[in-house]
Design a protein around this motif. Structure first.
Motif, PDB file in Angstrom:
ATOM      1  N   LYS A 185      43.191  56.639  89.394  1.00 15.35           N
ATOM      2  CA  LYS A 185      44.389  55.997  89.932  1.00 15.35           C
ATOM      3  C   LYS A 185      45.406  55.737  88.824  1.00 15.35           C
ATOM      4  CE  LYS A 185      42.681  55.521  94.158  1.00 15.35           C
ATOM      5  NZ  LYS A 185      43.228  56.246  95.308  1.00 15.35           N
ATOM      6  N   HIS A 186      46.665  55.991  89.152  1.00 15.64           N
ATOM      7  CA  HIS A 186      47.731  55.815  88.162  1.00 15.64           C
ATOM      8  C   HIS A 186      47.806  54.381  87.647  1.00 15.64           C
ATOM      9  CE1 HIS A 186      51.609  56.404  86.202  1.00 15.64           C
ATOM     10  NE2 HIS A 186      52.029  55.323  86.816  1.00 15.64           N
ATOM     11  N   GLN A 187      47.586  53.403  88.531  1.00 15.23           N
ATOM     12  CA  GLN A 187      47.730  52.001  88.140  1.00 15.23           C
ATOM     13  C   GLN A 187      46.794  51.623  87.001  1.00 15.23           C
ATOM     14  OE1 GLN A 187      47.386  53.246  91.152  1.00 15.23           O
ATOM     15  NE2 GLN A 187      48.460  52.052  92.745  1.00 15.23           N
ATOM     16  N   PHE A 188      45.615  52.223  86.970  1.00 14.01           N
ATOM     17  CA  PHE A 188      44.655  51.895  85.918  1.00 14.01           C
ATOM     18  C   PHE A 188      45.191  52.300  84.552  1.00 14.01           C
ATOM     19  CE2 PHE A 188      40.814  53.143  83.402  1.00 14.01           C
ATOM     20  CZ  PHE A 188      40.332  51.860  83.205  1.00 14.01           C
ATOM     21  N   TYR A 189      45.839  53.448  84.466  1.00 15.73           N
ATOM     22  CA  TYR A 189      46.350  53.930  83.180  1.00 15.73           C
ATOM     23  C   TYR A 189      47.617  53.179  82.762  1.00 15.73           C
ATOM     24  CZ  TYR A 189      42.634  57.141  83.767  1.00 15.73           C
ATOM     25  OH  TYR A 189      41.370  57.639  83.937  1.00 15.73           O
ATOM     26  N   THR A 190      48.332  52.647  83.736  1.00 12.72           N
ATOM     27  CA  THR A 190      49.433  51.739  83.410  1.00 12.72           C
ATOM     28  C   THR A 190      48.899  50.486  82.723  1.00 12.72           C
ATOM     29  OG1 THR A 190      50.739  52.532  85.298  1.00 12.72           O
ATOM     30  CG2 THR A 190      51.347  50.397  84.368  1.00 12.72           C
ATOM     31  N   LYS A 191      47.798  49.955  83.241  1.00 10.00           N
ATOM     32  CA  LYS A 191      47.177  48.769  82.632  1.00 10.00           C
ATOM     33  C   LYS A 191      46.613  49.098  81.247  1.00 10.00           C
ATOM     34  CE  LYS A 191      45.867  46.675  87.062  1.00 10.00           C
ATOM     35  NZ  LYS A 191      44.736  46.280  87.934  1.00 10.00           N
ATOM     36  N   LEU A 192      46.006  50.264  81.116  1.00 11.75           N
ATOM     37  CA  LEU A 192      45.472  50.667  79.818  1.00 11.75           C
ATOM     38  C   LEU A 192      46.582  50.743  78.771  1.00 11.75           C
ATOM     39  CD1 LEU A 192      42.908  53.545  80.547  1.00 11.75           C
ATOM     40  CD2 LEU A 192      42.451  51.461  79.268  1.00 11.75           C
ATOM     41  N   ARG A 193      47.669  51.396  79.101  1.00 10.29           N
ATOM     42  CA  ARG A 193      48.769  51.549  78.142  1.00 10.29           C
ATOM     43  C   ARG A 193      49.339  50.186  77.757  1.00 10.29           C
ATOM     44  NH1 ARG A 193      54.235  52.350  77.543  1.00 10.29           N
ATOM     45  NH2 ARG A 193      54.807  53.961  76.033  1.00 10.29           N
ATOM     46  N   ALA A 194      49.462  49.285  78.732  1.00 11.09           N
ATOM     47  CA  ALA A 194      50.009  47.952  78.455  1.00 11.09           C
ATOM     48  C   ALA A 194      49.104  47.163  77.517  1.00 11.09           C
ATOM     49  CB  ALA A 194      50.212  47.189  79.761  1.00 11.09           C
ATOM     50  N   ALA A 195      47.793  47.459  77.521  1.00  5.85           N
ATOM     51  CA  ALA A 195      46.842  46.735  76.670  1.00  5.85           C
ATOM     52  C   ALA A 195      46.724  47.332  75.274  1.00  5.85           C
ATOM     53  CB  ALA A 195      45.467  46.712  77.336  1.00  5.85           C
ATOM     54  N   MET A 196      47.470  48.397  75.004  1.00  6.97           N
ATOM     55  CA  MET A 196      47.406  49.043  73.694  1.00  6.97           C
ATOM     56  C   MET A 196      48.505  48.505  72.782  1.00  6.97           C
ATOM     57  SD  MET A 196      46.727  52.909  75.156  1.00  6.97           S
ATOM     58  CE  MET A 196      46.868  53.762  73.580  1.00  6.97           C
ATOM     59  N   ALA A 197      48.137  48.264  71.530  1.00  9.21           N
ATOM     60  CA  ALA A 197      49.126  47.848  70.532  1.00  9.21           C
ATOM     61  C   ALA A 197      50.058  49.019  70.226  1.00  9.21           C
ATOM     62  CB  ALA A 197      48.401  47.399  69.260  1.00  9.21           C
TER      63      ALA A 197
END
Length: 229
Positions: A168-180
């Motif tokens: 799901k696209h939403q999961f990778y949006t959350k992943l990117r937001a959690a990256m420095a």
């Protein structure tokens, strides 16, 4: 033990194929159609979920990596700056966690798994009896906590019922937001069909605006995927 290892130090295919029959059963838990085993033979100890091998360690050297895809990941990491904060999503038998703790003792490592039985097995059988920053959470919950990580290691893909949110696209949006800033995402992706890998690649291109690096591990279904923020 050498009978089961390649010259590279990785476990042989013959061990992977027969490991559900080898050695001594030291832990077994079954709930519905889901079962967990821990088995050992000499210095090798391994974790199986529904008879699929998830992790294997050498008891006297639990930080040693025995899977080819993990050895490849370690080579990638050796060429990078030491991370300040690492998030590991998916624990298994803790081989990655043990390696990272040993190799980067000054890094802040957080490991997450939603299955309390997996965490129990890691703490009791795989070197994690004094584990800190090990949480029984859903991966998506952790990504919503407003932390920023230099490395995120995603190891949730499995031959046994991979969660649907991984596509799901939403999961990778959350992943990117959690990256420095300049953070790196590493994915151990098990692909039994090219369409699965294409779907993951499309999700990452859409979210990050660039193509990920994808390397197939020879003779295995594992692909190591890496992308930078």
């Amino acid at each position: 033990m050498e009978h089961f290892l390649e010259p590279s130090g990785a476990v042989k295919h013959s061990f992977i194929e027969d490991c559900h029959r080898l050695g001594q059963l030291i832990y077994w838990h079954k709930q519905g159609n889901y079962s967990i085993q821990v088995r050992q033979l000499n210095q090798l100890r391994w974790l199986l979920i529904n008879e699929t091998l998830q992790s294997v360690i050498e008891k006297r050297r639990p930080a040693r990596l025995l899977f080819p895809h993990l050895q490849y990941l370690a080579k990638l990491w050796q060429d990078l700056d030491e991370p300040q904060k690492i998030l590991e999503l998916g624990l298994g038998g803790g081989a990655i966690r043990n390696y990272l703790q040993h190799t980067y003792p000054d890094s802040q490592l957080t490991s997450v798994d939603k299955n309390p039985d997996i965490i129990h097995c890691y703490k009791r059988y795989f070197g994690g009896d004094h584990a800190n920053n090990l949480h029984c959470f859903d991966a998506q919950q952790v990504l919503e906590q407003n932390n920023e990580y230099n490395w995120i290691i995603l190891d949730l893909f499995s031959e046994v019922d991979a969660p649907l949110f991984l596509y799901k696209h939403q999961f990778y949006t959350k992943l990117r937001a959690a990256m420095a800033k300049d953070g790196l995402l590493f994915i151990n992706f098990l692909s039994n069909h090219p369409s699965q890998l294409k779907q993951l690649e499309h999700l990452l291109i859409t979210e990050f605006g660039k193509r990920p690096s994808i390397v197939k591990i020879p003779d295995y279904v594992n692909h190591i995927v890496m992308i930078k923020k």
